[in-house]
Design a protein around this motif. Structure first.
Motif, PDB file in Angstrom:
ATOM      1  N   LYS A 105       0.830  -1.202   0.000  1.00 44.21           N
ATOM      2  CA  LYS A 105       0.000   0.000   0.000  1.00 44.21           C
ATOM      3  C   LYS A 105       0.869   1.258   0.000  1.00 44.21           C
ATOM      4  CE  LYS A 105      -4.002   2.051   2.201  1.00 44.21           C
ATOM      5  NZ  LYS A 105      -5.049   1.864   3.212  1.00 44.21           N
ATOM      6  N   GLN A 113      -5.538   1.122  -6.792  1.00 45.49           N
ATOM      7  CA  GLN A 113      -5.655  -0.340  -6.881  1.00 45.49           C
ATOM      8  C   GLN A 113      -6.159  -0.742  -8.257  1.00 45.49           C
ATOM      9  OE1 GLN A 113      -8.084  -1.770  -3.626  1.00 45.49           O
ATOM     10  NE2 GLN A 113      -6.302  -2.063  -2.312  1.00 45.49           N
ATOM     11  N   SER A 116      -6.515  -5.988  -2.807  1.00 45.62           N
ATOM     12  CA  SER A 116      -7.043  -5.502  -1.527  1.00 45.62           C
ATOM     13  C   SER A 116      -6.747  -6.497  -0.407  1.00 45.62           C
ATOM     14  CB  SER A 116      -8.549  -5.256  -1.636  1.00 45.62           C
ATOM     15  OG  SER A 116      -9.068  -4.830  -0.408  1.00 45.62           O
ATOM     16  N   GLU A 143      -3.112  -6.196   0.493  1.00 49.58           N
ATOM     17  CA  GLU A 143      -2.830  -4.994   1.283  1.00 49.58           C
ATOM     18  C   GLU A 143      -3.316  -5.125   2.725  1.00 49.58           C
ATOM     19  OE1 GLU A 143      -4.051  -1.340  -0.565  1.00 49.58           O
ATOM     20  OE2 GLU A 143      -2.633  -1.586  -2.222  1.00 49.58           O
TER      21      GLU A 143
END
Length: 101
Positions: free
Chosen positions: A8, A18, A33, A36
């Motif tokens: 991130k 993203q 996601s 991260e």
């Protein structure tokens, strides 16, 4: 730090969403996601593809993702200085890339 935190941080440092990283790396937004959030552990080929998409050397990324146990023998101060320098170099690289486009 962790893989997710480093991902991130590097993505934000490069000014990449993203969605954009998904297009560049070939991985879904939902998978990125999860990475991260440290809910998935990527294999080396995944790390290599993401680093290529971010234009970051794998070795620098791995260093940024390292935790204190991984960096035995390096003082906390040196680790912080190296991390800061790596981030500044990425910022300069991104600025140079934006100037050339």
């Amino acid at each position: 730090m962790s893989f997710g935190t480093a991902l991130k941080m590097c993505r934000n440092q490069k000014g990449i969403s993203q969605t954009e990283l998904s297009h560049l790396s070939g991985y879904s937004i939902s998978y990125l996601s999860l990475l991260e959030k440290d809910k998935r552990d990527p294999n080396l080929s995944t790390i290599e593809k993401i680093c290529a998409a971010l234009n970051i050397p794998v070795s620098i990324f791995i260093f940024l993702a390292s935790n204190k146990n991984d960096l035995k023998g390096i003082s906390d101060e040196l680790a912080k200085q190296l991390s800061l320098t790596a981030l500044q170099l990425m910022e300069a690289d991104s600025a140079n890339a934006n100037l050339s486009t």
